[in-house]
Design an enzyme around this catalytic site. Sequence first.
Site, PDB file in Angstrom:
ATOM      1  N   GLU A 169      44.356  21.939   6.288  1.00 31.04           N
ATOM      2  CA  GLU A 169      45.239  21.864   7.915  1.00 31.04           C
ATOM      3  C   GLU A 169      46.570  21.927   8.155  1.00 31.04           C
ATOM      4  O   GLU A 169      47.589  22.104   6.976  1.00 31.04           O
ATOM      5  CB  GLU A 169      43.969  20.750   8.593  1.00 31.04           C
ATOM      6  CG  GLU A 169      44.504  19.631   9.774  1.00 31.04           C
ATOM      7  CD  GLU A 169      44.192  21.273  11.239  1.00 31.04           C
ATOM      8  OE1 GLU A 169      44.673  22.066  10.802  1.00 31.04           O
ATOM      9  OE2 GLU A 169      43.030  20.771  11.594  1.00 31.04           O
ATOM     10  N   HIS A 176      34.389  21.319   8.615  1.00 27.45           N
ATOM     11  CA  HIS A 176      33.957  20.430   8.036  1.00 27.45           C
ATOM     12  C   HIS A 176      33.101  19.497   8.893  1.00 27.45           C
ATOM     13  O   HIS A 176      33.468  19.278   9.828  1.00 27.45           O
ATOM     14  CB  HIS A 176      35.628  19.839   7.138  1.00 27.45           C
ATOM     15  CG  HIS A 176      36.293  18.899   8.254  1.00 27.45           C
ATOM     16  ND1 HIS A 176      35.909  18.167   8.787  1.00 27.45           N
ATOM     17  CD2 HIS A 176      37.144  19.690   8.933  1.00 27.45           C
ATOM     18  CE1 HIS A 176      36.973  17.277   9.673  1.00 27.45           C
ATOM     19  NE2 HIS A 176      37.880  18.639   9.319  1.00 27.45           N
TER      20      HIS A 176
END
Length: 381
Positions: free
Chosen positions: A261, A185
Amino acid sequence: MAERRFIVEADGGSRGNPGPAGYGAVVRDGDTGRILVEAAEYIGTATNNVAEYRGLIAGLRAARELDPEARVDVRMDSKLVVEQMSGRWKIKHPDMQPLAAEAREVFPRGRVGYEWIPRERNKDADRLANEAMDAGKAGKQWEPKVRPAAPVLATDPEPLPEPAAPKAGWGADLGITTTLVLLRHGETALTPQKRFSGSTGSDPELSDRGRWQAERAAEALAGRGTVQAVVCSPMLRTRQTAEAVAVRLGLEVRVEEGLRELDFGAWEGLTFAEVQERHPADLDAWLASTKAKPTGSSESFASLTQRVSVARDKILARYAGKTVLVVSHVSPIKTLVRLALGAPPDAIYRMELSAASLCAVQYYGDGNASLRLLNDTGHLR
């Protein structure tokens, strides 16, 4: 002493509107995102709006009990409550007026802010509201579930075996080829400061630079013309990055929970130096073993490897023979690269992945994998 910040998520519901109603609320630590308090109650017959206001009040009171001097960010999926409490909409209904006044009295003026969020980001409060209504249906009141305290440091007691490494060498027929293009990202406000930002933190959005990076990645991938599907982690920063690419390519985004994550526990929002100062023994253990967990975390790199492997296999099965853009985070992408190479677990500590960088792994029908690209940032120059 630094001012504390809490996040209150609240919801309410009525099965009938009006009908049997209940509310739910959670209070999170504003820095780590961890849930500090859960509250819920069955309130008898009421409307959705009354239940939502009751949930708000309960959440604010719970936050005040923790620290009456704190600042509070309220997040709700009720547009009505958010707009009325923000002062942008008038409160005309007589049932709402005393509830709004009660909510305003919990904290001094100016210490509470309101934000609307979509329902899928308010799942914990929604779950609690439904638990309260279920309890009421059974003639009971909601009671908090007993949750074991999170250990300061833990390792997986019985870790699952390491996922098998791809076979070495190639046969005459490699079978169907599937390519995963791995995109980290774009930057958030935490990225330049190198702060831990995992799955239980504040879930930050892309910064201005992060949005620029996402657009450059989208432009580069559109120019290649090979991506046929887009899959991403459920975190906001990855969804925003994925959507930038998907819009450019005319594709839909599919969310895969296993791509989130690592849970960094009490380290969320801290720099490496701050963790080293506050949790030195835990940090040393974490750097020495992929089976160690960050302070208060629910998972290690070893357990992350298991869920990322499951997510990978689901994507390969769903999109066999295609090129798929996978938008995720540092730890899951490093894990996918490591597994493709058949490298040892501690290889994850020896890779660098820049924000909005690209990697690519090609998978073959006979079980082989080939790393084709690593940490490419050429599109950002």
